[in-house]
Design a protein around this motif. Structure first.
Motif, PDB file in Angstrom:
ATOM      1  N   SER A 182       0.400  60.078  33.305  1.00 45.26           N
ATOM      2  CA  SER A 182      -1.017  60.089  32.935  1.00 45.26           C
ATOM      3  C   SER A 182      -1.773  60.954  33.936  1.00 45.26           C
ATOM      4  N   GLN A 183      -3.067  61.039  33.758  1.00 41.53           N
ATOM      5  CA  GLN A 183      -3.891  61.833  34.656  1.00 41.53           C
ATOM      6  C   GLN A 183      -4.505  60.984  35.770  1.00 41.53           C
ATOM      7  N   ARG A 184      -4.135  59.740  35.867  1.00 42.29           N
ATOM      8  CA  ARG A 184      -4.700  58.875  36.899  1.00 42.29           C
ATOM      9  C   ARG A 184      -4.096  59.218  38.255  1.00 42.29           C
ATOM     10  N   MET A 185      -4.965  59.383  39.221  1.00 45.00           N
ATOM     11  CA  MET A 185      -4.528  59.658  40.584  1.00 45.00           C
ATOM     12  C   MET A 185      -5.031  58.590  41.544  1.00 45.00           C
ATOM     13  N   ASP A 186      -5.595  57.513  41.003  1.00 44.14           N
ATOM     14  CA  ASP A 186      -6.169  56.477  41.843  1.00 44.14           C
ATOM     15  C   ASP A 186      -5.183  55.339  42.064  1.00 44.14           C
ATOM     16  N   LEU A 187      -5.564  54.427  42.944  1.00 45.55           N
ATOM     17  CA  LEU A 187      -4.770  53.245  43.227  1.00 45.55           C
ATOM     18  C   LEU A 187      -5.388  52.021  42.554  1.00 45.55           C
ATOM     19  N   PRO A 188      -4.612  50.978  42.359  1.00 47.13           N
ATOM     20  CA  PRO A 188      -5.215  49.703  41.949  1.00 47.13           C
ATOM     21  C   PRO A 188      -6.213  49.238  43.007  1.00 47.13           C
ATOM     22  N   LEU A 189      -7.216  48.512  42.579  1.00 49.15           N
ATOM     23  CA  LEU A 189      -8.183  47.978  43.541  1.00 49.15           C
ATOM     24  C   LEU A 189      -7.526  46.947  44.446  1.00 49.15           C
ATOM     25  N   ALA A 190      -6.589  46.210  43.900  1.00 54.12           N
ATOM     26  CA  ALA A 190      -5.836  45.221  44.678  1.00 54.12           C
ATOM     27  C   ALA A 190      -4.460  45.072  44.047  1.00 54.12           C
ATOM     28  N   ILE A 191      -3.524  44.583  44.837  1.00 55.35           N
ATOM     29  CA  ILE A 191      -2.157  44.363  44.365  1.00 55.35           C
ATOM     30  C   ILE A 191      -1.763  42.928  44.705  1.00 55.35           C
ATOM     31  N   ARG A 192      -1.191  42.259  43.717  1.00 55.77           N
ATOM     32  CA  ARG A 192      -0.737  40.878  43.911  1.00 55.77           C
ATOM     33  C   ARG A 192       0.778  40.825  43.742  1.00 55.77           C
ATOM     34  N   MET A 193       1.456  40.221  44.705  1.00 59.63           N
ATOM     35  CA  MET A 193       2.911  40.097  44.654  1.00 59.63           C
ATOM     36  C   MET A 193       3.304  38.627  44.714  1.00 59.63           C
ATOM     37  N   THR A 194       4.146  38.207  43.784  1.00 57.64           N
ATOM     38  CA  THR A 194       4.647  36.836  43.754  1.00 57.64           C
ATOM     39  C   THR A 194       6.161  36.863  43.902  1.00 57.64           C
ATOM     40  N   VAL A 195       6.667  36.048  44.825  1.00 58.87           N
ATOM     41  CA  VAL A 195       8.111  35.941  45.064  1.00 58.87           C
ATOM     42  C   VAL A 195       8.582  34.603  44.510  1.00 58.87           C
ATOM     43  N   LYS A 198      15.230  31.029  44.260  1.00 58.40           N
ATOM     44  CA  LYS A 198      16.155  30.375  43.354  1.00 58.40           C
ATOM     45  C   LYS A 198      16.058  28.848  43.425  1.00 58.40           C
ATOM     46  N   ASP A 199      15.502  28.317  44.512  1.00 58.53           N
ATOM     47  CA  ASP A 199      15.359  26.871  44.623  1.00 58.53           C
ATOM     48  C   ASP A 199      14.061  26.355  44.011  1.00 58.53           C
ATOM     49  N   GLY A 200      13.321  27.230  43.331  1.00 63.86           N
ATOM     50  CA  GLY A 200      12.104  26.818  42.653  1.00 63.86           C
ATOM     51  C   GLY A 200      10.822  27.104  43.413  1.00 63.86           C
ATOM     52  N   ARG A 201      10.925  27.505  44.681  1.00 63.47           N
ATOM     53  CA  ARG A 201       9.720  27.822  45.446  1.00 63.47           C
ATOM     54  C   ARG A 201       9.077  29.118  44.929  1.00 63.47           C
ATOM     55  N   ARG A 202       7.768  29.208  45.127  1.00 62.59           N
ATOM     56  CA  ARG A 202       7.039  30.409  44.717  1.00 62.59           C
ATOM     57  C   ARG A 202       5.879  30.621  45.681  1.00 62.59           C
ATOM     58  N   GLU A 203       5.734  31.859  46.139  1.00 57.58           N
ATOM     59  CA  GLU A 203       4.633  32.210  47.034  1.00 57.58           C
ATOM     60  C   GLU A 203       3.983  33.499  46.528  1.00 57.58           C
ATOM     61  N   THR A 204       2.670  33.582  46.673  1.00 60.09           N
ATOM     62  CA  THR A 204       1.923  34.737  46.181  1.00 60.09           C
ATOM     63  C   THR A 204       1.103  35.344  47.307  1.00 60.09           C
ATOM     64  N   TRP A 205       1.125  36.664  47.379  1.00 57.77           N
ATOM     65  CA  TRP A 205       0.295  37.427  48.309  1.00 57.77           C
ATOM     66  C   TRP A 205      -0.576  38.385  47.503  1.00 57.77           C
ATOM     67  N   MET A 206      -1.824  38.541  47.928  1.00 59.35           N
ATOM     68  CA  MET A 206      -2.716  39.513  47.289  1.00 59.35           C
ATOM     69  C   MET A 206      -3.470  40.263  48.376  1.00 59.35           C
ATOM     70  N   ARG A 207      -3.491  41.589  48.262  1.00 55.85           N
ATOM     71  CA  ARG A 207      -4.204  42.419  49.226  1.00 55.85           C
ATOM     72  C   ARG A 207      -5.023  43.475  48.494  1.00 55.85           C
ATOM     73  N   ARG A 208      -6.213  43.712  48.993  1.00 54.69           N
ATOM     74  CA  ARG A 208      -7.020  44.824  48.505  1.00 54.69           C
ATOM     75  C   ARG A 208      -6.493  46.102  49.125  1.00 54.69           C
ATOM     76  N   THR A 209      -6.317  47.148  48.309  1.00 59.10           N
ATOM     77  CA  THR A 209      -5.801  48.403  48.829  1.00 59.10           C
ATOM     78  C   THR A 209      -6.861  49.102  49.674  1.00 59.10           C
ATOM     79  N   MET A 210      -6.426  50.015  50.504  1.00 59.86           N
ATOM     80  CA  MET A 210      -7.292  50.596  51.529  1.00 59.86           C
ATOM     81  C   MET A 210      -8.430  51.410  50.921  1.00 59.86           C
ATOM     82  N   GLY A 211      -9.624  51.227  51.456  1.00 55.76           N
ATOM     83  CA  GLY A 211     -10.779  52.009  51.043  1.00 55.76           C
ATOM     84  C   GLY A 211     -11.432  51.550  49.765  1.00 55.76           C
ATOM     85  N   ASN A 212     -10.913  50.512  49.115  1.00 54.15           N
ATOM     86  CA  ASN A 212     -11.489  50.022  47.865  1.00 54.15           C
ATOM     87  C   ASN A 212     -12.310  48.774  48.126  1.00 54.15           C
ATOM     88  N   ALA A 213     -13.551  48.838  47.706  1.00 53.06           N
ATOM     89  CA  ALA A 213     -14.453  47.710  47.908  1.00 53.06           C
ATOM     90  C   ALA A 213     -15.340  47.573  46.673  1.00 53.06           C
TER      91      ALA A 213
END
Length: 229
Positions: A182-195, A198-213
């Motif tokens: 595509s023609q998009r050259m920008d970044l997401p405003l924030a990215i969320r990662m969930t791990v 296998k034992d059923g645990r789940r943790e989520t991290w979310m960070r705002r990408t640099m320079g985006n407010a």
């Protein structure tokens, strides 16, 4: 002079003494097992906490300092021959991010990716951009972030261009981010990662990408149109 009379333990007294000794032994054994289980649990929780801290450090370093980056590549599919170093899918993320300058030869940019392989979560990075890891000639390093991982999941925050929507309705979480085709050259405003472990645990991290407010964007930014949602 009479000799003192010797006193022998009766069978009842011996039975009572043995019973008391056995009771103390059982209590001490149960106590030691409880202490051992508690210590094992403490060590297990300590290892899990250290594992989470390791993931958190890498997530914070990479996602919070993510920046747009493109370079010329013969393998790029864009008409201008530029290749954006961002592959953002639901289960995979490759991005460029700022890094402390330790060596002028290496520069202040890093290029890395999160992936799950053989039930382990890895983060591999390099000081040079690449199309395939084989192109680096060994200039890459891999960190083992977590073990016994079932999968990872990413989500990417975008902003709708429809000004008729309320502010809270203009935030859009996407499962993937359009870049190379595509023609998009920008970044997401924030990215969320969930791990997912296998034992059923789940943790989520979310960070705002640099320079985006709230009113600022880093690099050329195009909000998502209605027909591209």
């Amino acid at each position: 002079m009479t000799r003192p009379r010797r006193r022998f333990f009766t069978l009842l007294e011996l039975a009572i003494a043995v019973a008391i000794l056995l009771s103390l032994t059982v209590v001490l054994f149960a106590y030691s097992r409880g202490v051992s289980r508690s210590w094992t649990k403490i060590l297990r929780e300590k290892n899990r906490f250290q594992e989470l801290l390791g993931v958190d450090r890498v997530v914070d370093a990479a996602l919070s300092h993510a920046v747009p980056f493109t370079w010329k590549s013969d393998q790029a599919t864009r008409d201008d021959g530029k290749f954006p170093f961002l592959v953002a899918q639901e289960d995979f993320l490759r991005l460029a991010y700022l890094h402390d300058l330790h060596d002028p030869v290496e520069g202040a940019l890093r290029f890395g990716e999160f992936r799950v392989q053989d039930e382990n979560l890895y983060f591999t990075y390099s000081d040079r951009p690449f199309y395939q890891w084989e192109d680096l000639g060994g200039r890459d390093q891999t960190l083992l972030l977590a073990e016994n991982v079932e999968r990872i999941s990413f989500a990417y925050l975008d902003w709708s261009a429809d000004e008729n929507d309320d502010w809270e309705d203009r935030w859009l979480w996407l499962e993937e981010w359009e870049t190379e085709d595509s023609q998009r050259m920008d970044l997401p405003l924030a990215i969320r990662m969930t791990v997912f472990w296998k034992d059923g645990r789940r943790e989520t991290w979310m960070r705002r990408t640099m320079g985006n407010a709230y009113r600022e964007r880093f690099g050329k930014w195009n909000p998502l149109e209605e027909d591209r949602r």
